[in-house]
Design a protein around this motif. Structure first.
Motif, PDB file in Angstrom:
ATOM      1  N   ARG A 144     -28.902  -5.598 -31.410  1.00  0.00           N
ATOM      2  CA  ARG A 144     -28.767  -6.496 -30.270  1.00  0.00           C
ATOM      3  C   ARG A 144     -30.053  -6.527 -29.453  1.00  0.00           C
ATOM      4  N   GLN A 196     -32.784  -8.400 -31.290  1.00  0.00           N
ATOM      5  CA  GLN A 196     -32.570  -9.844 -31.188  1.00  0.00           C
ATOM      6  C   GLN A 196     -33.008 -10.357 -29.815  1.00  0.00           C
ATOM      7  N   LYS A 197     -32.788  -9.533 -28.812  1.00  0.00           N
ATOM      8  CA  LYS A 197     -33.135  -9.920 -27.448  1.00  0.00           C
ATOM      9  C   LYS A 197     -34.645 -10.062 -27.280  1.00  0.00           C
ATOM     10  N   THR A 198     -35.405  -9.194 -27.936  1.00  0.00           N
ATOM     11  CA  THR A 198     -36.858  -9.209 -27.779  1.00  0.00           C
ATOM     12  C   THR A 198     -37.549 -10.014 -28.861  1.00  0.00           C
TER      13      THR A 198
END
Length: 133
Positions: A111, A114-116
């Motif tokens: 997660r 995916q955020k970065t």
């Protein structure tokens, strides 16, 4: 003089045979040692010569109230077995919890990745294409 090569060959064969037999003897001695060790581990410790009930026999009743004759060796062996089972169950439970925690942390890591991860999708589509002005 003609007998010397034949005798030499015979002694050579006997030495090879002796070496092979010594090797086999060593292996058999190791097997005996291992089997004696296994037999000692399987034998009940202490009280084996008290004449207690053998495997499959009912224990002898002492007095009233259903009290039975106890064999210290059997009691110790049973307690050791119970401790081993309990330890194994605790280790399996800890391993299961660790596996679940690793799964949760792996999902969290994915997660965060995916955020970065750079995304080139523009959120504001009102801008339009700068090449078409």
């Amino acid at each position: 003089k003609k007998q010397y090569p034949a005798a030499s060959h015979a002694t050579k064969l006997r030495k090879q045979e002796n070496a092979m037999l010594e090797k086999k003897l060593h292996e058999l001695q190791q097997n005996v040692i291992q089997r004696e060790h296994i037999r000692r581990l399987r034998a009940p410790q202490g009280g084996a010569s008290q004449g207690g009930p053998q495997d499959g026999e009912k224990p002898r009743i002492i007095g009233g109230g259903g009290r039975i004759e106890e064999n210290e060796g059997q009691i110790r062996a049973a307690q050791a077995g119970f401790r081993e089972v309990k330890t194994r169950q605790a280790l399996m439970e800890a391993a299961r919890k660790h596996t679940e925690e690793i799964e949760i942390l792996t999902k969290e890591l994915d997660r965060l990745r995916q955020k970065t991860f750079p995304s080139f999708v523009q959120l504001n589509e009102d801008r339009g294409n700068p090449d078409h002005r």
